[in-house]
Design a protein around this motif. Structure first.
Motif, short mmCIF file in Angstrom:
data_model
loop_
_atom_site.label_atom_id
_atom_site.label_comp_id
_atom_site.label_asym_id
_atom_site.label_seq_id
_atom_site.Cartn_x
_atom_site.Cartn_y
_atom_site.Cartn_z
N ASN A 1 9.28 93.69 -52.10
CA ASN A 1 10.51 93.74 -51.29
C ASN A 1 10.52 94.96 -50.38
OD1 ASN A 1 11.53 91.47 -52.44
ND2 ASN A 1 12.89 92.54 -53.88
N ARG B 1 18.08 96.83 -61.42
CA ARG B 1 16.75 96.37 -61.01
C ARG B 1 16.03 95.66 -62.15
NH1 ARG B 1 15.37 102.06 -57.97
NH2 ARG B 1 16.77 101.72 -56.19
N ARG C 1 13.21 103.63 -51.00
CA ARG C 1 14.34 103.46 -51.93
C ARG C 1 14.43 102.04 -52.47
NH1 ARG C 1 18.50 100.55 -49.59
NH2 ARG C 1 18.16 100.23 -47.37
N ARG C 2 13.52 101.17 -52.07
CA ARG C 2 13.66 99.76 -52.43
C ARG C 2 13.14 99.46 -53.84
NH1 ARG C 2 15.53 96.62 -48.04
NH2 ARG C 2 16.07 98.12 -46.43
N ASP C 3 13.45 98.27 -54.30
CA ASP C 3 13.21 98.00 -55.72
C ASP C 3 11.74 97.74 -56.08
OD1 ASP C 3 13.36 95.62 -54.32
OD2 ASP C 3 14.90 94.70 -55.58
N ARG D 1 14.65 88.12 -62.38
CA ARG D 1 14.95 87.01 -61.46
C ARG D 1 13.78 86.69 -60.56
NH1 ARG D 1 18.40 87.60 -57.50
NH2 ARG D 1 19.19 89.70 -57.87
N TYR D 2 13.20 87.75 -59.95
CA TYR D 2 12.07 87.49 -59.03
C TYR D 2 10.88 86.94 -59.80
CZ TYR D 2 14.63 90.03 -55.44
OH TYR D 2 15.57 90.42 -54.55
N GLY E 1 12.75 93.51 -46.28
CA GLY E 1 13.19 92.97 -47.57
C GLY E 1 12.70 91.57 -47.87
N GLY E 2 13.61 90.80 -48.49
CA GLY E 2 13.25 89.50 -49.05
C GLY E 2 12.69 88.52 -48.03
N ASP F 1 18.59 102.94 -61.07
CA ASP F 1 19.43 101.76 -60.93
C ASP F 1 18.92 100.67 -61.88
OD1 ASP F 1 20.85 99.55 -60.24
OD2 ASP F 1 20.30 99.56 -58.11
N ARG G 1 9.02 89.14 -47.55
CA ARG G 1 8.32 88.62 -48.74
C ARG G 1 8.16 87.10 -48.63
NH1 ARG G 1 12.69 89.00 -52.52
NH2 ARG G 1 13.14 86.90 -51.80
N ARG H 1 16.98 92.26 -61.63
CA ARG H 1 16.32 91.78 -60.41
C ARG H 1 14.85 91.44 -60.71
NH1 ARG H 1 19.03 92.67 -55.59
NH2 ARG H 1 17.07 92.77 -54.42
N ARG I 1 11.73 83.31 -60.57
CA ARG I 1 11.87 82.47 -59.38
C ARG I 1 10.51 82.20 -58.73
NH1 ARG I 1 14.62 84.96 -54.22
NH2 ARG I 1 16.32 85.38 -55.63
P1 ATP Z 1 17.07 87.22 -52.50
O1 ATP Z 1 16.08 86.22 -52.07
O2 ATP Z 1 17.34 87.24 -53.97
O3 ATP Z 1 18.31 87.28 -51.66
P2 ATP Z 1 16.43 89.71 -51.28
O4 ATP Z 1 15.14 90.43 -51.42
O5 ATP Z 1 16.87 89.29 -49.93
O6 ATP Z 1 16.27 88.52 -52.28
P3 ATP Z 1 18.90 91.22 -51.58
O7 ATP Z 1 19.65 91.43 -52.85
O8 ATP Z 1 19.54 90.46 -50.49
O9 ATP Z 1 17.53 90.56 -52.01
O10 ATP Z 1 18.46 92.64 -51.08
C1 ATP Z 1 17.78 92.84 -49.85
C2 ATP Z 1 16.74 93.93 -50.02
O11 ATP Z 1 17.40 95.16 -50.34
C3 ATP Z 1 15.74 93.69 -51.13
O12 ATP Z 1 14.66 92.92 -50.69
C4 ATP Z 1 15.34 95.10 -51.50
O13 ATP Z 1 14.41 95.60 -50.59
C5 ATP Z 1 16.63 95.88 -51.30
N1 ATP Z 1 17.43 96.00 -52.53
C6 ATP Z 1 18.44 95.20 -52.93
N2 ATP Z 1 18.95 95.62 -54.09
C7 ATP Z 1 18.27 96.71 -54.45
C8 ATP Z 1 18.33 97.61 -55.54
N3 ATP Z 1 19.22 97.45 -56.54
N4 ATP Z 1 17.47 98.64 -55.56
C9 ATP Z 1 16.59 98.81 -54.56
N5 ATP Z 1 16.45 98.00 -53.50
C10 ATP Z 1 17.29 96.96 -53.43
#
Ligand code: ATP
Length: 415
Positions: A133, A176, A127-129, A182-183, A40-41, A173, A44, A179, A186
């Motif tokens: 990520n 997103r 399944r991720r956004d 925001r990304y 995830g984040g 969803d 990135r 989201r 940011r």
């Molecule tokens: P941030 O820096 O905003 O915290 P993050 O990428 O860590 O960013 P989180 O909301 O903590 O964001 O979510 C962690 C991970 O889970 C994301 O990187 C993404 O892969 C996945 N994720 C979170 N929310 C969703 C969603 N609504 N749909 C799909 N994947 C999601």
């Protein structure tokens, strides 16, 4: 592009204790015959060299068992476990989330996903956004540091693009959509063209999202370093209007956010302050609708209402010849945030000066007599005491009672 190894970046960008944690977690997972990944984040941000110590781990197996094993081996502590096979572990001064790799399905748009099954990392990433990520890093030896990037996440990072993994993503969803904005803002990226088309096509799916979840998205937006950028973009794309049709965020709103930040630095702006700025253009009726739809907590809703009530009183506050006592009477029933927001957003110079006077001086002035004094003079305990004290205070502010003796005289007259 695949098979790059980020062990060096991990060593350079994370504190030594966290590097040690990741290595030990990888070895421990391997001992349990499970593969472990950083996802995830944080992946990135590691590639972007942006500070982020919010570690999310995914294990192909039993997250709770792994967390417990880690806590047994070292000084870590498992601080949360869930029935969805996730755990939170405290490690030195950090908290790390561990989840089991899982596939999800959406029974209906807007609903929270139901976990379909526990699976391998590839299915977890699908399944991720967004592509940026949806990358993962192996933590178990001997592949420690190796990047998994099935969806061109690295390429999108280089191109500066936010891109969904499939065309139904926002229907599954719609949070997103928030989201993506925001990304984009940011990271100073762009929402990729086709993804933008999908947002426009699927924007109505935001109506399928519960008030709680929408409020959650708005709160995350307000937590951004420069929320005004996301709010402006959300307005341009018609996303803000999905929170309330009359919610607008123009350039002047953005200026207020920047101004508020400048005044409060190094502290961050309280969320209720930002919300009050956001709804400043609302009528009271719109505000009520907004509060209900987003299930704004009562205490915050009150601040928002008071902000608009005071806005309504600004013409009176700007009137010529208003005494200090009258300024006090008008302002003392409002919470500090409501006054501060109006101070920032009001256009009347006279009203602003009076709010400043109130905050700097009038609100701190006290009467010579206190409640006990009044009761010993025969005023009955209860609201009468408060009323009389207020009367005395206004007299003091207006220069009609300058000493304790003059206050006693006044009490004798009104009592
Ligand atoms: P941030 O820096 O905003 O915290 P993050 O990428 O860590 O960013 P989180 O909301 O903590 O964001 O979510 C962690 C991970 O889970 C994301 O990187 C993404 O892969 C996945 N994720 C979170 N929310 C969703 C969603 N609504 N749909 C799909 N994947 C999601």
């Amino acid at each position: 592009m695949n098979n790059i190894n980020l062990a060096k970046q991990i060593n350079q960008q994370f504190p030594v204790e966290l590097v040690k944690f990741l290595q030990l977690a990888g070895v421990t997972a391997a001992g349990l015959q499970q593969r472990l990944f950083l996802v995830g984040g944080v992946v990135r941000d590691l590639l972007l060299e942006r500070p982020n110590l919010d570690l999310d781990l995914v294990v192909e197996g039993d997250a709770i068992r792994l967390a417990e094993e880690m806590a047994r081996l070292e000084t870590g502590k498992v601080i949360a476990r869930s029935r969805f096979n996730t755990a939170k572990i405290r490690w030195e001064r950090w908290t790390v989330d561990i989840a089991a790799a899982r596939a999800e399905s959406y029974t209906q748009p807007g609903a929270l996903p139901s976990i379909q099954s526990f699976c391998d990392i590839q299915n977890d990433l699908i399944r991720r956004d967004f592509s940026v990520n949806a990358m993962a890093i192996y933590l178990d030896p001997p592949r420690f540091g190796e990047l998994i990037d099935r969806y061109e996440g690295q390429a999108d990072l280089k191109r500066g693009l936010i891109r969904v993994l499939h065309d139904k993503s926002f229907q599954d969803d719609a949070t997103r959509i928030w989201r993506a904005v925001r990304y984009e803002q940011r990271l100073n990226f762009k929402i990729e063209d086709h993804t933008l088309e999908l947002i426009k096509r699927d924007i109505d799916y935001l109506e399928t999202i519960s008030g709680d979840r929408l409020r959650g998205e708005l709160e995350l937006c307000l937590e951004e370093e420069k929320p005004e950028k996301s709010l402006q973009r959300a307005d341009d794309l018609g996303i803000l209007a999905k929170l309330h049709p009359d919610l607008k965020f123009g350039e002047s709103s953005a200026r207020f956010f920047v101004k508020a930040r400048g005044r409060l630095e190094p502290f961050s702006i309280p969320e209720e302050f930002e919300l009050a700025l956001l709804v400043y253009g609302f009528t009271p009726e719109h505000l009520t609708e907004f509060n209900v739809l987003l299930k704004i907590p009562k205490s915050v809703a009150l601040v928002l209402q008071e902000t608009l009530q005071l806005k309504n009183e600004l013409p009176t506050l700007a009137e010529k010849g208003l005494t200090d006592g009258a300024v006090y009477r008008l302002l003392h029933r409002f919470q500090q945030t409501a006054i501060l927001v109006n101070l920032l957003a009001a256009s009347s110079y006279a009203a602003k000066k009076r709010m400043e006077l109130y905050l700097a001086k009038l609100q701190h002035v006290r009467t010579f007599l206190n409640g006990r004094d009044l009761m010993s003079m025969g005023i009955t305990a209860g609201p009468r005491v408060k009323e009389t004290l207020e009367l005395l205070l206004e007299a003091r502010l207006d220069g009609r009672a300058k000493t304790r003796e003059e206050e006693i005289e006044m009490v004798k007259k009104v009592g």
